[in-house]
Design an enzyme around this catalytic site. Structure first.
Site, PDB file in Angstrom:
ATOM      1  N   SER A  97      21.599  -9.046  12.437  1.00  0.00           N
ATOM      2  CA  SER A  97      22.699  -9.375  13.347  1.00  0.00           C
ATOM      3  C   SER A  97      22.682 -10.849  13.766  1.00  0.00           C
ATOM      4  CB  SER A  97      22.660  -8.475  14.584  1.00  0.00           C
ATOM      5  OG  SER A  97      21.390  -8.520  15.185  1.00  0.00           O
ATOM      6  N   GLY A 160      25.563  -1.640  17.507  1.00  0.00           N
ATOM      7  CA  GLY A 160      24.801  -1.333  16.294  1.00  0.00           C
ATOM      8  C   GLY A 160      24.396   0.122  16.256  1.00  0.00           C
ATOM      9  N   TYR A 451      17.153   2.461  11.089  1.00  0.00           N
ATOM     10  CA  TYR A 451      15.797   1.939  10.924  1.00  0.00           C
ATOM     11  C   TYR A 451      15.831   1.052   9.675  1.00  0.00           C
ATOM     12  CZ  TYR A 451      14.511   5.741  14.152  1.00  0.00           C
ATOM     13  OH  TYR A 451      14.416   6.592  15.237  1.00  0.00           O
TER      14      TYR A 451
HETATM   15  P1  FDA Z   1      22.199  -5.394  16.589  1.00  0.00           P
HETATM   16  O1  FDA Z   1      23.051  -6.130  17.535  1.00  0.00           O
HETATM   17  O2  FDA Z   1      21.006  -6.096  16.028  1.00  0.00           O
HETATM   18  O3  FDA Z   1      23.088  -4.791  15.435  1.00  0.00           O
HETATM   19  C1  FDA Z   1      22.595  -3.988  14.387  1.00  0.00           C
HETATM   20  C2  FDA Z   1      23.563  -4.026  13.212  1.00  0.00           C
HETATM   21  O4  FDA Z   1      24.849  -3.582  13.616  1.00  0.00           O
HETATM   22  C3  FDA Z   1      23.766  -5.450  12.658  1.00  0.00           C
HETATM   23  O5  FDA Z   1      24.015  -5.387  11.272  1.00  0.00           O
HETATM   24  C4  FDA Z   1      25.001  -5.903  13.384  1.00  0.00           C
HETATM   25  O6  FDA Z   1      25.702  -6.940  12.718  1.00  0.00           O
HETATM   26  C5  FDA Z   1      25.817  -4.630  13.474  1.00  0.00           C
HETATM   27  N1  FDA Z   1      26.654  -4.617  14.661  1.00  0.00           N
HETATM   28  C6  FDA Z   1      26.232  -4.775  15.932  1.00  0.00           C
HETATM   29  N2  FDA Z   1      27.271  -4.702  16.763  1.00  0.00           N
HETATM   30  C7  FDA Z   1      28.366  -4.502  16.015  1.00  0.00           C
HETATM   31  C8  FDA Z   1      29.742  -4.342  16.324  1.00  0.00           C
HETATM   32  N3  FDA Z   1      30.180  -4.384  17.570  1.00  0.00           N
HETATM   33  N4  FDA Z   1      30.622  -4.175  15.314  1.00  0.00           N
HETATM   34  C9  FDA Z   1      30.186  -4.147  14.018  1.00  0.00           C
HETATM   35  N5  FDA Z   1      28.893  -4.267  13.675  1.00  0.00           N
HETATM   36  C10 FDA Z   1      27.978  -4.439  14.662  1.00  0.00           C
HETATM   37  N6  FDA Z   1      17.690   4.292  16.946  1.00  0.00           N
HETATM   38  C11 FDA Z   1      17.921   5.605  17.230  1.00  0.00           C
HETATM   39  O7  FDA Z   1      18.740   6.242  16.564  1.00  0.00           O
HETATM   40  N7  FDA Z   1      17.292   6.194  18.279  1.00  0.00           N
HETATM   41  C12 FDA Z   1      16.421   5.541  19.080  1.00  0.00           C
HETATM   42  O8  FDA Z   1      15.869   6.122  20.013  1.00  0.00           O
HETATM   43  C13 FDA Z   1      16.154   4.174  18.785  1.00  0.00           C
HETATM   44  N8  FDA Z   1      15.269   3.452  19.536  1.00  0.00           N
HETATM   45  C14 FDA Z   1      15.020   2.127  19.247  1.00  0.00           C
HETATM   46  C15 FDA Z   1      14.109   1.404  20.014  1.00  0.00           C
HETATM   47  C16 FDA Z   1      13.837   0.078  19.712  1.00  0.00           C
HETATM   48  C17 FDA Z   1      12.856  -0.685  20.563  1.00  0.00           C
HETATM   49  C18 FDA Z   1      14.493  -0.541  18.602  1.00  0.00           C
HETATM   50  C19 FDA Z   1      14.199  -1.952  18.236  1.00  0.00           C
HETATM   51  C20 FDA Z   1      15.407   0.182  17.851  1.00  0.00           C
HETATM   52  C21 FDA Z   1      15.675   1.517  18.151  1.00  0.00           C
HETATM   53  N9  FDA Z   1      16.579   2.253  17.394  1.00  0.00           N
HETATM   54  C22 FDA Z   1      16.810   3.571  17.701  1.00  0.00           C
HETATM   55  C23 FDA Z   1      17.281   1.634  16.269  1.00  0.00           C
HETATM   56  C24 FDA Z   1      18.651   1.136  16.727  1.00  0.00           C
HETATM   57  O9  FDA Z   1      19.532   2.230  16.823  1.00  0.00           O
HETATM   58  C25 FDA Z   1      19.216   0.128  15.688  1.00  0.00           C
HETATM   59  O10 FDA Z   1      18.349  -0.950  15.552  1.00  0.00           O
HETATM   60  C26 FDA Z   1      20.627  -0.325  16.094  1.00  0.00           C
HETATM   61  O11 FDA Z   1      21.282  -0.855  14.974  1.00  0.00           O
HETATM   62  C27 FDA Z   1      20.558  -1.353  17.196  1.00  0.00           C
HETATM   63  O12 FDA Z   1      21.810  -1.697  17.666  1.00  0.00           O
HETATM   64  P2  FDA Z   1      21.990  -3.116  18.401  1.00  0.00           P
HETATM   65  O13 FDA Z   1      23.396  -3.244  18.776  1.00  0.00           O
HETATM   66  O14 FDA Z   1      20.944  -3.235  19.458  1.00  0.00           O
HETATM   67  O15 FDA Z   1      21.558  -4.084  17.247  1.00  0.00           O
END
Ligand code: FDA
Length: 512
Positions: A97, A160, A451
């Site tokens: 991201s 995400g 993951y």
């Molecule tokens: P981030 O912003 O990094 O985005 C992840 C991906 O999605 C990237 O490719 C990004 O470009 C894309 N993206 C983000 N926002 C977008 C948008 N608005 N439109 C289009 N694309 C978009 N999973 C799970 O199922 N159950 C759990 O309990 C957990 N627990 C957990 C704990 C910890 C500490 C971590 C690091 C990760 C998890 N996860 C998880 C995994 C988590 O679901 C996964 O990493 C998600 O993609 C995170 O979303 P974010 O928006 O935080 O990530």
């Protein structure tokens, strides 16, 4: 003028041309020399492996407040030949991201995180930049009768998480976060702002589990809230190998997916102790959606071997269980859920698998032996079954339904970074993954997109075309047969492959 300040000027000019009403909000565009640029860039990254002095940085970092600013940014990025990365919570395991090998603009949705709850409809609109903790907190401030079935860690971003599926302690009762999405707003590759009707059912299907980053920028999601009882039970029973952990994990595999859907018992395996004291510990970590008088008979009947006693059980509200699963005490302030700084920030690499048949005791023994060779290693086993068995594999792109006993997440963490240090840990986790091959799903060896694991394969960088066959190596692991439909949707909504990253859904050009 430096290149980036020139680009900044041109970009601002482009933004105001695209949207004549656009007020030149300089607060949203940050160039590398801006005071907030570095702290913003590093703020939500979960895995510090990725942002360092040599990693590629965005030419511009945008923190928009309105959809019009994102629409303009999409169009202007296209005009300037820049790629886009979108970040909601920044938890992507491989940093996709906020990393890109070619010149790019980072759109960070930190300022787009409103949450509106409609108690009459039992729904909510949540913007992608909100975290799961902010969502759970907002729900409970309105009502203690409803919750939402998404992940365990409060700092994870909605954007995400929902677009990759998203599961937590209520998946056996209510399925994934994405199963409970009923509407959304997206900005597509032409900068158009689309609701469910305008985007059509194919695109609406794709963003619920197919990874949003391939199809556009999802701004907000309408979700169904789910009922939660006034009182739930949390418990954690930990056993080392000497205390019989091996036999218990073996037995757990036969019952965890068949338990009452109110009962979720996951297992966390980790190395504990040092030197001669080093051993492996299995923690049976559970949420029960009900009171103790119903839980004890269920446990005595289905998993008496665990020896659960009333004194192990903690009565709490559903929202307190969110604190409990995050590692807080249930009585700590709920405001802790609003903390966007990540609790467990460390260098790490993770991989995932699905298990369809219980692993033999000797197979498990091989895992314990490998755990004793490393430090800070974890295996999280999340049981499926219940509601997950009732939803068809093609309902949304997330395909891992009936027939899966549980999901495994393997994790290795380390505290000192550097090429040499990381190599050792990466080698260990790849070795464990190799060892697991005979015990887990095959053809394809399935994996969970949230993951994210680039070891499974990547798209070609730059202008080189990734073929369907190449992409299906990892695409079918994440999406099984749904990969084909995802490619078709991609061809339809983003034929020029504007939204792309190392594991985005590829377009298949007409001449191939
Ligand atoms: P981030 O912003 O990094 O985005 C992840 C991906 O999605 C990237 O490719 C990004 O470009 C894309 N993206 C983000 N926002 C977008 C948008 N608005 N439109 C289009 N694309 C978009 N999973 C799970 O199922 N159950 C759990 O309990 C957990 N627990 C957990 C704990 C910890 C500490 C971590 C690091 C990760 C998890 N996860 C998880 C995994 C988590 O679901 C996964 O990493 C998600 O993609 C995170 O979303 P974010 O928006 O935080 O990530």
């Amino acid at each position: 003028f430096t290149i980036s300040s020139l680009l900044h000027e041109n970009f601002m000019h482009c933004m105001s041309t695209q949207f004549p009403n656009y007020t030149k909000n300089t607060q949203i565009i940050h160039i590398p020399s801006s005071p907030l640029y570095s702290s913003l860039l590093e703020s939500s990254q979960q895995n510090p492996r990725w942002v360092n002095s040599t990693s590629p940085k965005p030419l511009l970092l945008l923190t928009p407040f309105h959809e019009a600013e994102i629409q303009a940014a999409v169009i202007c990025s296209k005009i300037h030949g820049l790629q886009i990365r979108v970040r909601s919570g920044g938890h992507d395991y491989e940093g996709l991201s906020y990393l890109c090998k070619t010149p790019f603009v980072l759109i960070d949705l930190i300022n787009l995180r409103s949450i509106e709850i409609d108690l009459e409809e039992k729904t909510a609109w949540v913007q992608s930049g909100a975290t799961l903790g902010e969502l759970y907190y907002a729900i409970v401030k309105k009502t203690g009768m409803y919750g939402f079935p998404a992940g365990l860690c409060p700092s994870v971003g909605v954007g995400g998480h929902f677009s990759g599926g998203g599961f937590g302690t209520m998946l056996r009762k209510y399925g994934l976060a994405a199963d409970n999405v009923i509407d959304a707003y997206v900005i597509n590759a032409n900068g158009k702002f689309l609701g469910r009707q305008e985007m059509g059912e194919d695109l609406f299907w794709a963003i619920r589990g197919g990874g949003g980053e391939s199809f556009g920028i999802v701004l907000s999601w309408k979700i169904k809230l789910v009922p939660v009882p006034p009182e739930v039970i949390g418990f954690t029973v930990s056993k080392t190998l000497k205390q019989g952990a091996g036999k218990l994990v073996h037995r757990w595999q036969y019952i965890a997916d068949n338990l009452h859907e109110d009962l979720f018992i996951r297992v966390i395996i980790q190395d504990v102790g040092q030197g001669k004291e080093k051993t492996v510990q299995a923690s049976f970590n559970s949420l029960f959606l009900g009171g103790i008088e119903r839980l004890m008979p269920l446990m005595n009947q289905s998993f008496p071997e665990l020896g659960l006693e009333a004194k192990d059980c903690i009565e709490m509200s559903w929202i307190q269980s969110v604190l409990y699963f995050t590692g807080y005490q249930k009585d700590e302030p709920l405001e802790l859920l609003l903390d966007r700084t990540i609790q467990y920030k460390s260098y790490f690499k993770a991989k995932s698998d699905y298990v369809k048949k219980p692993i033999s005791e000797s197979g498990l023994q091989g895992i314990w032996e490998r755990f004793l060779e490393e430090e800070l290693v974890f295996m999280i086993m999340d049981p499926y079954g219940g509601k997950m068995n009732e939803i068809s594999e093609s309902e949304i792109p997330f395909p891992h339904r009936k027939g899966n006993l549980y999901n495994i997440q393997y994790l290795v963490k380390w505290e000192v970074n550097g090429v040499k240090a990381s190599k050792k840990h990466l080698k260990w986790i790849r070795m464990l993954y190799g060892y697991m091959k005979p015990y887990v799903s095959n053809s394809p060896r399935a994996a969970y997109i949230n993951y994210r694991d680039l070891d499974l394969g990547t798209n070609k960088i730059g202008n080189n075309i990734t073929t369907y066959e190449e992409a299906s190596v990892w695409g079918t692991k994440y999406f099984k047969d749904n990969f084909k439909r995802l490619v078709n949707v991609k061809n339809k909504v983003d034929p020029h492959n504007f939204f792309r990253n190392e594991q985005s859904i590829p377009t298949i050009p007409a001449w191939l």
